[in-house]
Design a protein around this motif. Structure first.
Motif, PDB file in Angstrom:
ATOM      1  N   PHE A   1     -16.383  24.542  -9.831  1.00 39.85           N
ATOM      2  CA  PHE A   1     -17.023  24.691 -11.291  1.00 39.85           C
ATOM      3  C   PHE A   1     -16.658  23.728 -11.913  1.00 39.85           C
ATOM      4  O   PHE A   1     -16.275  23.765 -13.158  1.00 39.85           O
ATOM      5  CB  PHE A   1     -16.727  26.066 -11.820  1.00 39.85           C
ATOM      6  CG  PHE A   1     -17.532  27.193 -11.140  1.00 39.85           C
ATOM      7  CD1 PHE A   1     -18.831  27.360 -11.684  1.00 39.85           C
ATOM      8  CD2 PHE A   1     -16.817  28.052 -10.400  1.00 39.85           C
ATOM      9  CE1 PHE A   1     -19.406  28.593 -11.183  1.00 39.85           C
ATOM     10  CE2 PHE A   1     -17.685  29.075  -9.596  1.00 39.85           C
ATOM     11  CZ  PHE A   1     -19.166  29.049 -10.135  1.00 39.85           C
ATOM     12  N   GLY A   2     -16.623  22.467 -11.459  1.00 43.84           N
ATOM     13  CA  GLY A   2     -16.023  21.240 -12.083  1.00 43.84           C
ATOM     14  C   GLY A   2     -14.863  20.756 -12.581  1.00 43.84           C
ATOM     15  O   GLY A   2     -14.083  19.854 -13.300  1.00 43.84           O
ATOM     16  N   ARG A   3     -13.857  21.645 -11.927  1.00 42.43           N
ATOM     17  CA  ARG A   3     -12.304  21.551 -12.030  1.00 42.43           C
ATOM     18  C   ARG A   3     -11.597  21.619 -11.018  1.00 42.43           C
ATOM     19  O   ARG A   3     -12.001  22.200 -10.047  1.00 42.43           O
ATOM     20  CB  ARG A   3     -11.835  22.368 -13.061  1.00 42.43           C
ATOM     21  CG  ARG A   3     -12.370  22.506 -14.721  1.00 42.43           C
ATOM     22  CD  ARG A   3     -11.533  23.312 -15.466  1.00 42.43           C
ATOM     23  NE  ARG A   3     -11.806  24.804 -15.357  1.00 42.43           N
ATOM     24  CZ  ARG A   3     -10.970  25.752 -15.493  1.00 42.43           C
ATOM     25  NH1 ARG A   3      -9.788  25.391 -16.213  1.00 42.43           N
ATOM     26  NH2 ARG A   3     -11.204  27.043 -15.476  1.00 42.43           N
ATOM     27  N   PRO A   4     -10.550  20.558 -10.643  1.00 41.36           N
ATOM     28  CA  PRO A   4      -9.773  20.791  -9.469  1.00 41.36           C
ATOM     29  C   PRO A   4      -9.115  22.187  -9.169  1.00 41.36           C
ATOM     30  O   PRO A   4      -8.728  22.696 -10.145  1.00 41.36           O
ATOM     31  CB  PRO A   4      -8.854  19.563  -9.725  1.00 41.36           C
ATOM     32  CG  PRO A   4      -8.681  19.646 -11.166  1.00 41.36           C
ATOM     33  CD  PRO A   4      -9.830  19.767 -11.601  1.00 41.36           C
ATOM     34  N   ALA A   5      -9.132  22.522  -7.969  1.00 42.44           N
ATOM     35  CA  ALA A   5      -8.606  23.674  -7.472  1.00 42.44           C
ATOM     36  C   ALA A   5      -8.260  23.766  -6.093  1.00 42.44           C
ATOM     37  O   ALA A   5      -8.845  22.791  -5.405  1.00 42.44           O
ATOM     38  CB  ALA A   5      -9.761  25.154  -7.744  1.00 42.44           C
ATOM     39  N   TYR A   6      -7.287  24.335  -5.561  1.00 44.06           N
ATOM     40  CA  TYR A   6      -6.923  24.474  -3.967  1.00 44.06           C
ATOM     41  C   TYR A   6      -7.527  25.455  -3.783  1.00 44.06           C
ATOM     42  O   TYR A   6      -7.434  26.746  -3.934  1.00 44.06           O
ATOM     43  CB  TYR A   6      -5.397  24.774  -4.014  1.00 44.06           C
ATOM     44  CG  TYR A   6      -4.478  23.202  -4.305  1.00 44.06           C
ATOM     45  CD1 TYR A   6      -4.254  22.314  -3.449  1.00 44.06           C
ATOM     46  CD2 TYR A   6      -4.175  23.193  -5.526  1.00 44.06           C
ATOM     47  CE1 TYR A   6      -3.640  21.149  -3.689  1.00 44.06           C
ATOM     48  CE2 TYR A   6      -3.281  21.914  -5.925  1.00 44.06           C
ATOM     49  CZ  TYR A   6      -3.213  21.021  -4.808  1.00 44.06           C
ATOM     50  OH  TYR A   6      -2.345  19.772  -5.260  1.00 44.06           O
ATOM     51  N   LEU A   7      -8.374  25.202  -2.434  1.00 39.55           N
ATOM     52  CA  LEU A   7      -9.050  26.225  -1.490  1.00 39.55           C
ATOM     53  C   LEU A   7      -8.574  26.252  -0.281  1.00 39.55           C
ATOM     54  O   LEU A   7      -8.441  25.471   0.174  1.00 39.55           O
ATOM     55  CB  LEU A   7     -10.499  26.024  -1.710  1.00 39.55           C
ATOM     56  CG  LEU A   7     -11.174  26.119  -2.992  1.00 39.55           C
ATOM     57  CD1 LEU A   7     -12.982  25.856  -3.084  1.00 39.55           C
ATOM     58  CD2 LEU A   7     -11.135  27.445  -3.785  1.00 39.55           C
ATOM     59  N   PRO A   8      -8.354  27.558   0.287  1.00 38.31           N
ATOM     60  CA  PRO A   8      -7.749  27.638   1.524  1.00 38.31           C
ATOM     61  C   PRO A   8      -8.598  26.877   2.788  1.00 38.31           C
ATOM     62  O   PRO A   8      -9.903  27.044   2.737  1.00 38.31           O
ATOM     63  CB  PRO A   8      -7.955  29.106   1.864  1.00 38.31           C
ATOM     64  CG  PRO A   8      -7.930  29.694   0.471  1.00 38.31           C
ATOM     65  CD  PRO A   8      -8.658  28.892  -0.395  1.00 38.31           C
ATOM     66  N   ALA A   9      -7.880  26.396   3.471  1.00 41.82           N
ATOM     67  CA  ALA A   9      -8.296  25.426   4.521  1.00 41.82           C
ATOM     68  C   ALA A   9      -8.565  26.275   5.778  1.00 41.82           C
ATOM     69  O   ALA A   9      -9.181  25.773   6.916  1.00 41.82           O
ATOM     70  CB  ALA A   9      -7.740  24.148   4.931  1.00 41.82           C
ATOM     71  N   GLY A  10      -8.153  27.441   5.794  1.00 37.19           N
ATOM     72  CA  GLY A  10      -7.983  28.137   7.355  1.00 37.19           C
ATOM     73  C   GLY A  10      -9.411  28.312   7.924  1.00 37.19           C
ATOM     74  O   GLY A  10      -9.460  28.244   9.112  1.00 37.19           O
ATOM     75  N   PRO A  11     -10.333  28.858   7.079  1.00 41.27           N
ATOM     76  CA  PRO A  11     -11.794  28.882   7.877  1.00 41.27           C
ATOM     77  C   PRO A  11     -12.113  27.813   8.720  1.00 41.27           C
ATOM     78  O   PRO A  11     -12.435  27.662   9.727  1.00 41.27           O
ATOM     79  CB  PRO A  11     -12.705  29.332   6.978  1.00 41.27           C
ATOM     80  CG  PRO A  11     -11.753  30.073   5.939  1.00 41.27           C
ATOM     81  CD  PRO A  11     -10.386  29.297   5.807  1.00 41.27           C
ATOM     82  N   ALA A  12     -12.128  26.789   8.061  1.00 33.38           N
ATOM     83  CA  ALA A  12     -12.480  25.447   8.533  1.00 33.38           C
ATOM     84  C   ALA A  12     -11.724  24.878   9.618  1.00 33.38           C
ATOM     85  O   ALA A  12     -11.928  24.565  10.758  1.00 33.38           O
ATOM     86  CB  ALA A  12     -12.486  24.259   7.490  1.00 33.38           C
ATOM     87  N   GLN A  13     -10.231  25.147   9.331  1.00 32.86           N
ATOM     88  CA  GLN A  13      -9.321  24.893  10.497  1.00 32.86           C
ATOM     89  C   GLN A  13      -9.666  25.430  11.835  1.00 32.86           C
ATOM     90  O   GLN A  13      -9.407  25.071  12.973  1.00 32.86           O
ATOM     91  CB  GLN A  13      -7.925  24.978   9.729  1.00 32.86           C
ATOM     92  CG  GLN A  13      -7.386  23.990   9.027  1.00 32.86           C
ATOM     93  CD  GLN A  13      -6.124  24.327   8.268  1.00 32.86           C
ATOM     94  OE1 GLN A  13      -5.574  25.415   8.299  1.00 32.86           O
ATOM     95  NE2 GLN A  13      -5.376  23.119   8.040  1.00 32.86           N
ATOM     96  N   PHE A  14      -9.524  26.672  11.765  1.00 33.17           N
ATOM     97  CA  PHE A  14      -9.650  27.516  12.764  1.00 33.17           C
ATOM     98  C   PHE A  14     -11.153  27.432  13.538  1.00 33.17           C
ATOM     99  O   PHE A  14     -11.106  27.237  14.805  1.00 33.17           O
ATOM    100  CB  PHE A  14      -9.644  29.146  12.605  1.00 33.17           C
ATOM    101  CG  PHE A  14      -8.189  29.505  12.490  1.00 33.17           C
ATOM    102  CD1 PHE A  14      -7.617  29.911  13.712  1.00 33.17           C
ATOM    103  CD2 PHE A  14      -7.373  29.769  11.376  1.00 33.17           C
ATOM    104  CE1 PHE A  14      -6.148  30.270  13.748  1.00 33.17           C
ATOM    105  CE2 PHE A  14      -6.305  30.228  11.331  1.00 33.17           C
ATOM    106  CZ  PHE A  14      -5.580  30.533  12.502  1.00 33.17           C
ATOM    107  N   ALA A  15     -12.227  27.033  12.840  1.00 32.78           N
ATOM    108  CA  ALA A  15     -13.391  26.700  13.174  1.00 32.78           C
ATOM    109  C   ALA A  15     -13.496  25.438  13.931  1.00 32.78           C
ATOM    110  O   ALA A  15     -14.001  25.507  15.042  1.00 32.78           O
ATOM    111  CB  ALA A  15     -14.634  26.954  12.176  1.00 32.78           C
ATOM    112  N   ILE A  16     -12.747  24.562  13.535  1.00 33.85           N
ATOM    113  CA  ILE A  16     -12.741  23.258  14.064  1.00 33.85           C
ATOM    114  C   ILE A  16     -12.130  23.187  15.260  1.00 33.85           C
ATOM    115  O   ILE A  16     -12.195  22.574  16.377  1.00 33.85           O
ATOM    116  CB  ILE A  16     -12.618  22.218  13.183  1.00 33.85           C
ATOM    117  CG1 ILE A  16     -13.642  22.082  12.212  1.00 33.85           C
ATOM    118  CG2 ILE A  16     -12.372  20.806  13.622  1.00 33.85           C
ATOM    119  CD1 ILE A  16     -13.340  21.265  10.763  1.00 33.85           C
TER     120      ILE A  16
END
Length: 309
Positions: free
Chosen positions: A214-229
């Motif tokens: 939403f236009g501002r920096p935020a930390y989002l969990p990488a877990g879904p991408a990490q496990f999928a990859i």
């Protein structure tokens, strides 16, 4: 005993007593009546919790400044709607876990269930990315009642009574909750059993991938991408929206193909970015059904921790 621990124990005791009364009313009343109590509770909380009210308004106004929420009402009206909806969630959680689950299946439809069946047919399990949109608790309940095996990754509640209750309710329909502490082996075991591992992605702990949200920096969990990859497990996005006071729709995406350039860190970041954009669009469509009181955009005061950026 010092004053502070005594006050904390008294506050927990009062919370538990109040909750027991609320739980009793929701169990014995029709759902519409329980939702009335939930709405009243949500709007009361909006009125008295000044700091959370201000966070809600600030987050909404920042999103509007960045060009989002163009179809939403003014900030205060939207903020009240958000807290009213939050009150509904608690009532529904207690009601549906305490009554015949046929009531739930009559009021929740599923769009895209074939996508979930398709990824599970690969016998690799499924990574289910989701967010605090609509009544997200009903996703796990509904899918579990329909026979799907879920192992949600959960963060323990601060109130021990609430934590025991929520855990017991989830486990009563066959869910196997996984604590965020020491989660690697349980998740891999669940995927080996061809089960579904849901990840809620819209809460920050200053780890993961730092992205604009939403236009501002935020930390989002990488877990879904990490496990999928790293495991080759199929990745989907699932959310639920309230269509009317009593009806909901679960929407299951087609399989999301992760980035695959060979640069693992870059692929995790790009895949997380894809999921973030999906969540952002979904919230923008139904802004009153998201928890705008999150401190999602809070940045660490000290040096930034390691991330996949």
């Amino acid at each position: 005993m010092s004053r502070q621990p005594c006050l904390k124990k008294l506050a927990l005791f009062c919370q538990n007593c109040f909750f027991q009364i609320f739980f009793f009313l929701v169990r014995i009343c029709p759902l519409r009546t329980g939702l009335f109590f939930g709405r009243l509770l949500g709007l009361t909380a909006y009125s008295i919790l000044k700091s959370r009210r201000n966070i809600t308004l600030s987050n909404i106004e920042h999103a509007k400044i960045q060009g989002f929420l163009k179809k939403a009402p003014d900030s205060r009206k939207l903020a009240r709607a958000v807290w009213k909806h939050l009150g509904y969630l608690g009532s529904e959680f207690l009601y549906y876990y305490s009554h015949d689950h046929r009531h739930l299946l009559q009021r929740v439809t599923i769009e895209g269930e074939e996508h979930l069946q398709s990824v599970l047919a690969k016998q690799k399990g499924a990574i289910m990315a989701s967010a605090h949109i609509g009544n997200w608790e009903l996703i796990g309940l509904c899918l579990s009642v329909k026979g799907y095996k879920l192992c949600p990754l959960v963060k323990p509640q601060e109130n021990p009574f609430f934590n025991r209750l929520i855990t017991a309710k989830r486990e009563s329909v066959g869910m196997k909750t996984i604590s965020r502490k020491g989660f690697l082996r349980p998740i891999l075991q669940a995927l080996t059993r061809n089960e579904i591992v849901p990840f809620i992605m819209d809460q920050t702990d200053f780890q993961g991938v730092k992205l604009d949200f939403f236009g501002r920096p935020a930390y989002l969990p990488a877990g879904p991408a990490q496990f999928a990859i790293k495991t080759g497990t199929p990745l989907i996005f699932v959310h639920i929206v309230r269509e009317s006071l009593l009806s909901h729709k679960i929407i299951i995406s087609e399989e999301i193909i992760p980035a695959s350039t060979g640069d693992t860190a870059s692929d995790i970041r790009e895949t997380t970015k894809i999921l973030a954009k999906i969540i952002e669009r979904t919230i923008d469509d139904q802004p009153e059904q998201w928890l705008w009181m999150h401190k999602l955009w809070k940045m660490p005061k000290t040096a930034e921790p390691h991330s996949t950026e």
